[in-house]
Design a protein around this motif. Structure first.
Motif, PDB file in Angstrom:
ATOM      1  N   GLN A 178       0.636  -1.301   0.184  1.00 50.06           N
ATOM      2  CA  GLN A 178       0.014  -0.065  -0.124  1.00 50.06           C
ATOM      3  C   GLN A 178       0.976   1.352   0.071  1.00 50.06           C
ATOM      4  OE1 GLN A 178      -2.835  -0.011   3.213  1.00 50.06           O
ATOM      5  NE2 GLN A 178      -3.319  -2.199   2.804  1.00 50.06           N
ATOM      6  N   THR A 179       1.891   1.169   0.793  1.00 53.46           N
ATOM      7  CA  THR A 179       2.944   2.528   0.755  1.00 53.46           C
ATOM      8  C   THR A 179       3.648   2.792  -0.462  1.00 53.46           C
ATOM      9  OG1 THR A 179       3.123   1.877   3.120  1.00 53.46           O
ATOM     10  CG2 THR A 179       4.862   3.251   2.031  1.00 53.46           C
ATOM     11  N   PHE A 180       4.168   1.673  -1.154  1.00 49.89           N
ATOM     12  CA  PHE A 180       4.555   1.745  -2.758  1.00 49.89           C
ATOM     13  C   PHE A 180       3.564   2.249  -3.518  1.00 49.89           C
ATOM     14  CE2 PHE A 180       7.884  -1.803  -1.625  1.00 49.89           C
ATOM     15  CZ  PHE A 180       8.773  -0.740  -1.016  1.00 49.89           C
ATOM     16  N   ALA A 181       2.148   1.855  -3.457  1.00 55.10           N
ATOM     17  CA  ALA A 181       1.129   2.433  -4.277  1.00 55.10           C
ATOM     18  C   ALA A 181       0.938   3.918  -4.090  1.00 55.10           C
ATOM     19  CB  ALA A 181       0.085   1.616  -3.914  1.00 55.10           C
ATOM     20  N   LEU A 182       0.934   4.349  -2.739  1.00 54.82           N
ATOM     21  CA  LEU A 182       0.885   5.648  -2.306  1.00 54.82           C
ATOM     22  C   LEU A 182       1.960   6.392  -2.858  1.00 54.82           C
ATOM     23  CD1 LEU A 182      -0.663   7.771  -0.682  1.00 54.82           C
ATOM     24  CD2 LEU A 182       0.666   7.173   1.539  1.00 54.82           C
ATOM     25  N   TRP A 183       3.248   5.731  -2.675  1.00 53.90           N
ATOM     26  CA  TRP A 183       4.587   6.836  -3.252  1.00 53.90           C
ATOM     27  C   TRP A 183       4.178   6.977  -4.772  1.00 53.90           C
ATOM     28  CZ3 TRP A 183       8.594   9.349  -1.918  1.00 53.90           C
ATOM     29  CH2 TRP A 183       8.909   8.870  -0.577  1.00 53.90           C
ATOM     30  N   ARG A 184       3.614   6.046  -5.548  1.00 53.98           N
ATOM     31  CA  ARG A 184       3.269   6.307  -7.012  1.00 53.98           C
ATOM     32  C   ARG A 184       2.300   7.251  -7.240  1.00 53.98           C
ATOM     33  NH1 ARG A 184       3.712   0.517  -6.809  1.00 53.98           N
ATOM     34  NH2 ARG A 184       1.627   0.305  -6.954  1.00 53.98           N
ATOM     35  N   ARG A 185       1.346   7.360  -6.140  1.00 49.77           N
ATOM     36  CA  ARG A 185       0.234   8.363  -6.384  1.00 49.77           C
ATOM     37  C   ARG A 185       0.342   9.581  -6.031  1.00 49.77           C
ATOM     38  NH1 ARG A 185      -3.148   3.901  -4.368  1.00 49.77           N
ATOM     39  NH2 ARG A 185      -3.475   5.366  -2.610  1.00 49.77           N
ATOM     40  N   GLN A 186       1.067   9.626  -4.767  1.00 53.20           N
ATOM     41  CA  GLN A 186       1.411  11.098  -4.309  1.00 53.20           C
ATOM     42  C   GLN A 186       2.801  11.301  -3.995  1.00 53.20           C
ATOM     43  OE1 GLN A 186      -1.822  10.709  -1.027  1.00 53.20           O
ATOM     44  NE2 GLN A 186      -2.508  12.818  -1.992  1.00 53.20           N
ATOM     45  N   PRO A 187       3.679  11.227  -4.882  1.00 49.67           N
ATOM     46  CA  PRO A 187       5.230  11.414  -4.515  1.00 49.67           C
ATOM     47  C   PRO A 187       5.448  12.933  -3.828  1.00 49.67           C
ATOM     48  CG  PRO A 187       4.666  11.377  -6.896  1.00 49.67           C
ATOM     49  CD  PRO A 187       3.491  11.086  -6.326  1.00 49.67           C
ATOM     50  N   LEU A 188       4.748  13.794  -4.468  1.00 51.05           N
ATOM     51  CA  LEU A 188       5.231  15.280  -3.967  1.00 51.05           C
ATOM     52  C   LEU A 188       4.791  15.234  -2.535  1.00 51.05           C
ATOM     53  CD1 LEU A 188       4.636  17.084  -7.066  1.00 51.05           C
ATOM     54  CD2 LEU A 188       6.791  16.788  -6.031  1.00 51.05           C
ATOM     55  N   THR A 189       3.602  14.735  -2.001  1.00 54.16           N
ATOM     56  CA  THR A 189       3.047  15.066  -0.835  1.00 54.16           C
ATOM     57  C   THR A 189       3.806  14.038   0.107  1.00 54.16           C
ATOM     58  OG1 THR A 189       0.909  14.643  -1.728  1.00 54.16           O
ATOM     59  CG2 THR A 189       1.164  14.509   0.713  1.00 54.16           C
TER      60      THR A 189
END
Length: 241
Positions: A178-189
């Motif tokens: 889930q964290t890797f997926a979040l990195w892909r969706r919101q890297p700037l955040t």
């Protein structure tokens, strides 16, 4: 891009607001954690390993307290005890959190090897400014930037994995996915939170132990609470895992 960075800014401000709202508890927790970390890190051979296992336990306790403030009741002492040992007493959380700590240990070993390969250590920043050769300064600065980026990415990933494990009841490997997926969706955040909290903490470590302790005292709890706010906001607005 602006939306992502504004989200990060909102979570940073919210984290410091939460810290100020319960300042006695969070200041006490931070002081106790730093004292324990200093004592543990001074142990020969096993000090760094023990610190890696201690930190996720405390972070998980802070995340639980943020999600359920004053759930333990009984005042500051009882709440502090729950933060430090409550996770280990919870059979549903103890094993997952320790599993995350084990994964973190492997990543720490990898970063140690990377530091050796790149030739960066505590004296690298000072040596960068000491070089008379401009090319040598730039080269050292690039190596440091690469290492700092990897270190910041590891810390932010570990925090989000712990948040998904503690707050989302996810298994460690699922939380990592889930964290890797979040990195892909919101890297700037995530990068914005890392730049605001983690990079200053890393830089402080190059200016001596007292500066590092002072930076950790100001950053440790707000960083964890910003990840908590980020996780809770994402769960509310984004039903995807």
């Amino acid at each position: 891009m602006d939306k992502d960075l504004s989200q990060a800014r909102a979570w940073i401000m919210g984290a410091y607001a939460l810290t100020a709202a319960d300042l006695v508890l969070w200041a006490g927790i931070t002081a106790a954690y730093l004292a324990m970390a200093a004592a543990v890190s001074d142990l020969p051979l096993a000090g760094g390993v023990l610190l890696i296992f201690l930190t996720p336990i405390v972070v998980a306790g802070v995340l639980r307290e943020a999600a359920h403030p004053r759930a333990a009741g009984g005042g500051y002492a009882r709440r502090a005890r729950q933060i430090f040992v409550g996770v280990l007493r919870d059979p549903d959380l103890a094993l997952p959190v320790m599993s995350v700590a084990t994964i973190l240990l492997g990543a720490w070993v990898f970063l140690t090897v990377v530091a050796m390969v790149l030739g960066v250590d505590a004296a690298s920043l000072e040596s960068m400014f000491a070089h008379r050769d401009l090319l040598a300064r730039v080269f050292t600065g690039v190596l440091l930037a690469i290492f700092w980026g990897l270190e910041a990415a590891l810390i932010m990933t570990a925090l989000y994995v712990l948040a998904a494990t503690v707050l989302g009841a996810s298994r460690p490997l699922d939380a990592l996915e889930q964290t890797f997926a979040l990195w892909r969706r919101q890297p700037l955040t995530i990068a914005g939170l890392g730049a605001a909290f983690v990079l200053p903490l890393i830089l402080a470590s190059y200016f001596g132990p007292w500066i590092h302790i002072l930076a950790a005292f100001v950053i440790f709890v707000p960083l964890t609470l910003s990840v908590y706010l980020s996780h809770e906001s994402r769960q509310t607005t984004d039903p995807r895992p």
